[in-house]
Design an enzyme around this catalytic site. Structure first.
Site, PDB file in Angstrom:
ATOM      1  N   GLN A   5       7.173   2.784  -6.470  1.00 32.60           N
ATOM      2  CA  GLN A   5       8.206   3.655  -5.865  1.00 32.60           C
ATOM      3  C   GLN A   5       9.461   3.666  -6.739  1.00 32.60           C
ATOM      4  O   GLN A   5      10.079   4.704  -6.953  1.00 32.60           O
ATOM      5  CB  GLN A   5       8.604   3.154  -4.462  1.00 32.60           C
ATOM      6  CG  GLN A   5       7.459   3.008  -3.477  1.00 32.60           C
ATOM      7  CD  GLN A   5       6.724   4.304  -3.230  1.00 32.60           C
ATOM      8  OE1 GLN A   5       7.333   5.371  -3.168  1.00 32.60           O
ATOM      9  NE2 GLN A   5       5.415   4.229  -3.107  1.00 32.60           N
TER      10      GLN A   5
ATOM     11  N   TYR B 271       0.831  -1.226   0.000  1.00 31.07           N
ATOM     12  CA  TYR B 271       0.000   0.000   0.000  1.00 31.07           C
ATOM     13  C   TYR B 271       0.856   1.263   0.000  1.00 31.07           C
ATOM     14  O   TYR B 271       2.060   1.214   0.082  1.00 31.07           O
ATOM     15  CB  TYR B 271      -1.057  -0.018   1.098  1.00 31.07           C
ATOM     16  CG  TYR B 271      -0.637  -0.086   2.559  1.00 31.07           C
ATOM     17  CD1 TYR B 271       0.611   0.309   3.015  1.00 31.07           C
ATOM     18  CD2 TYR B 271      -1.564  -0.522   3.514  1.00 31.07           C
ATOM     19  CE1 TYR B 271       0.940   0.262   4.359  1.00 31.07           C
ATOM     20  CE2 TYR B 271      -1.243  -0.576   4.859  1.00 31.07           C
ATOM     21  CZ  TYR B 271       0.010  -0.174   5.274  1.00 31.07           C
ATOM     22  OH  TYR B 271       0.323  -0.213   6.591  1.00 31.07           O
ATOM     23  N   GLU B 272       0.145   2.383  -0.160  1.00 32.73           N
ATOM     24  CA  GLU B 272       0.803   3.700  -0.289  1.00 32.73           C
ATOM     25  C   GLU B 272       1.741   3.725  -1.509  1.00 32.73           C
ATOM     26  O   GLU B 272       2.824   4.314  -1.472  1.00 32.73           O
ATOM     27  CB  GLU B 272       1.538   4.035   1.018  1.00 32.73           C
ATOM     28  CG  GLU B 272       1.849   5.519   1.233  1.00 32.73           C
ATOM     29  CD  GLU B 272       0.688   6.436   0.935  1.00 32.73           C
ATOM     30  OE1 GLU B 272      -0.377   6.243   1.550  1.00 32.73           O
ATOM     31  OE2 GLU B 272       0.837   7.341   0.092  1.00 32.73           O
ATOM     32  N   GLY B 273       1.291   3.086  -2.598  1.00 39.02           N
ATOM     33  CA  GLY B 273       2.113   2.948  -3.802  1.00 39.02           C
ATOM     34  C   GLY B 273       2.982   1.720  -3.651  1.00 39.02           C
ATOM     35  O   GLY B 273       3.856   1.696  -2.778  1.00 39.02           O
TER      36      GLY B 273
END
Ligand SMILES: Cc1cc2nc3c(=O)[nH]c(=O)nc-3n(C[C@H](O)[C@H](O)[C@H](O)COP(=O)(O)OP(=O)(O)OC[C@H]3O[C@@H](n4cnc5c(N)ncnc54)[C@H](O)[C@@H]3O)c2cc1C
Length: 589
Positions: free
Chosen positions: A443, A436-438
């Site tokens: 990234q 999650y969060e990319g």
């Protein structure tokens, strides 16, 4: 009680000697945040996390959150009380502006507290983490009225926040989202659509939940350019600002997951819910980018936190568990900590954890510099460094989180695979952080696609050059530091070669740099870690804490000699290009 031990002395050492916190405390507005005060504060925070939060971790896992037939969500037994204590103590407010009831401390201090909260109970910590993301968005883009209405209660933690990006067809590709926002006559919007995987989308910890929802207004451009961001409170507010009538948002279900069982992951249905636009229409992605740096660093820190928690358990176990006889030992049997291979596993964890903590806090200090340094040049450069470091911290921290919690299980032997010891929970809980969060793949794409090319590559090359400046200090420090110096130079050279290849190749073959992006990011993580560990070793003699002073050189040497060399090993994967990846057809994979 739990056996969690907050790593306050290492945090204090890193802040003072490794990442340059004292400079931040000299900036105007941070006079109250001097090192002594901050270290005292971290000590109190650590005690709180150990006594009030950590005991809820295991039961949170076994009991989990559940949804009732009426759509309400019940969190595990001890969460409610722990959250009330967390809010009463004001821990969530520490790094936010005083004008909205915050403590006015630098973000670096907030991150150090967040590390310990994550160590105590990651599933629980997600509620404040998501609230922080929503606060960030409002601080930067909310109107004065929106700030006054929502921020004081969110900063205190009385109200919590969520981030609603993901939809079934829109995961990594946020631009594919279809939730609609139709203007009402009174300036509000009617929000309709379904969001999935929403962390703490519904729960019983607070009286109000402020959802931040990405949606499209009629006629908005396709893709990410046409996304707007809305505040959708669970309860519409009365004239006096208190929660009133229920808004048109409900939790349809919660997911059954591999880990973080205490954190409800919700499918949210918006059915003409009243939403309030933040900023202007189509600014949604820009708003998301503002909060992304801090949220991604926070998730990287979750990788660190669970590595630390699992390591503490593994170390304790290795001291207690007796098997066989170690070389040179007398007596009936030896604690397994006496075997070289167990020591290798423990030292690998300890050295990586130290490197990660230094990296996360170094990034946080740059974040504070980028916002608060008095001169513009420092702010601009610090912002560039934050841009470079953020994807690295997120991916390197969470990949290592997965690897190190697994290594901790290995130290336990068969007992690590058995749930009662608790270490399996950390391994399960940390798995999501790489997703999650990319995702970590996203990234890596961010690093080579957006950050590498800043100022035609000058930004990233300047960071490399600044890391090389440590060479003179290492040379002057004597023989004990020689292998650190030699390895760091070798690995910086490898990273430089990879970076120059990336810069040369970026324009002519973007697929080739994407193909090497994950190993290249890993090289950066390894080398940044080695550089910061070398700084620690150089600073160790001035540490007040003897335990810290005595361990830094050994840790830095172990890291340099046994972990850091992997960086050069990744050079060929970083620069191999995409040909072999596409040499087989999709069907042949
Ligand atoms: C427990 C949990 C909590 C969550 N909390 C929230 C939340 O609070 N709010 C919210 O909005 N969302 C949340 N999410 C959603 C999460 O952010 C997404 O799952 C994540 O962004 C990945 O999207 P996806 O699952 O659709 O995977 P996909 O996008 O389908 O990705 C699948 C794979 O393909 C790769 N991939 C996809 N596109 C690319 C590309 N362009 N280049 C290279 N590789 C690519 C990915 O790296 C991944 O390996 C949560 C998810 C979970 C499981």
């Amino acid at each position: 009680m739990s056996n969690y031990r907050p790593p306050v002395s290492d945090l204090a050492f890193v802040l003072e000697h490794v990442v340059g916190y004292p400079e931040i405390a000299e900036y105007p507005g941070f006079e109250h945040a001097n090192l002594d005060t901050v270290v005292g504060l971290l000590g109190e925070a650590g005690d709180f996390m150990a006594s009030a939060v950590a005991p809820s971790n295991r039961v949170g896992d076994t009991e989990g959150a559940h949804r009732e037939a009426d759509g309400s969500v019940v969190t595990p037994g001890p969460f409610k009380h722990a959250y009330k204590e967390y809010v009463d103590a004001g821990w969530g407010a520490v790094p936010f502006p005083e004008e909205f009831g915050g403590g006015g401390f630098p973000w670096t201090v907030g991150l150090a507290i967040q590390e310990m909260l994550g160590e105590a109970n990651m599933a629980f910590a997600l509620c404040p983490l998501l609230t922080q993301g929503a606060i960030d968005a409002l601080l930067h883009y909310g109107s004065d009225e929106q700030k006054a209405t929502y921020l004081p209660k969110m900063i205190s933690g009385e109200w919590t926040g969520t981030m609603n990006l993901t939809e079934p067809q829109a995961g990594s590709d946020v631009g594919a989202l279809t939730t609609r926002a139709v203007p009402n006559d009174d300036g509000t919007f009617a929000i309709t659509g379904q969001k999935i995987f929403i962390t703490f989308g519904e729960h019983d910890l607070s009286e109000q939940i402020i959802h931040l929802v990405l949606a499209r207004t009629p006629g908005a451009p396709e893709g990410t350019k046409g996304i707007s961001c809305f505040i959708v409170p669970k309860f519409l507010l009365n004239e006096d600002g208190t929660p009133g009538e229920r808004n048109g948002v409900t939790c349809l279900s919660i997911e059954h997951k591999l880990g973080i069982h205490g954190s409800p992951t919700c499918v949210m249905e918006y059915d003409g819910a009243t939403g309030y636009l933040i900023g202007e229409e189509n600014l949604g992605m820009r708003i998301m980018f503002v909060m992304m740096n801090s949220a991604r660093l926070s998730v990287g820190t979750q990788g660190l936190a669970l590595s630390e928690r699992a390591y503490q358990g593994a170390r304790d176990y290795a001291l207690e568990r007796h098997q066989g006889l170690a070389i040179g030992a007398t007596g009936k049997d030896s604690a397994i900590v006496e075997f070289p291979d167990v020591r290798r596993m423990l030292l690998t964890q300890k050295a990586y954890i130290a490197a990660m903590r230094r990296l996360m806090l170094f990034n946080a200090v740059q974040m504070d510099k980028s916002k608060h340094a008095p001169d513009e040049q420092t702010r601009v450069r610090a912002a560039e460094i934050v841009g470079l470091l953020t994807p690295i911290c997120k991916s390197f921290g969470t990949d290592l989180g997965n690897e190190l919690t697994s290594l901790a299980i290995q130290v336990y032997g068969g007992m690590g695979f058995i749930e009662e010891t608790g270490v399996a929970q950390h391994y399960r809980d940390v798995r999501i952080t790489a997703i999650y969060e990319g995702t970590n793949g996203i990234q890596a794409a961010d690093l080579v696609g957006r950050k590498l090319g800043v100022r035609d590559g000058a930004s990233i090359l300047e960071l490399l050059a600044s890391m090389r400046e440590i060479d003179a200090e290492l040379a002057a420090a004597g023989d004990d530091y020689e292998s650190i110096r030699t390895e760091l130079t070798t690995q910086l050279d490898a990273l430089q070669s990879a970076t120059e290849w990336m810069l040369r190749t970026a324009r002519k073959d973007p697929n080739a740099i994407l193909a090497g992006s994950s190993p290249y990011l890993r090289m950066w993580g390894l080398v940044l870690g080695g550089w910061l560990m070398a700084r620690s070793a150089l600073a160790a003699p001035s540490a007040e804490d003897r335990e810290i002073a005595d361990t830094q050189l050994v840790l830095a040497r172990f890291y340099a000699e046994q972990l850091l060399p992997q960086a050069a090993g990744l050079l060929s994967a970083s620069t191999a290009g995409a040909d072999d990846l596409f040499a087989l057809t999709s069907q042949q994979l």
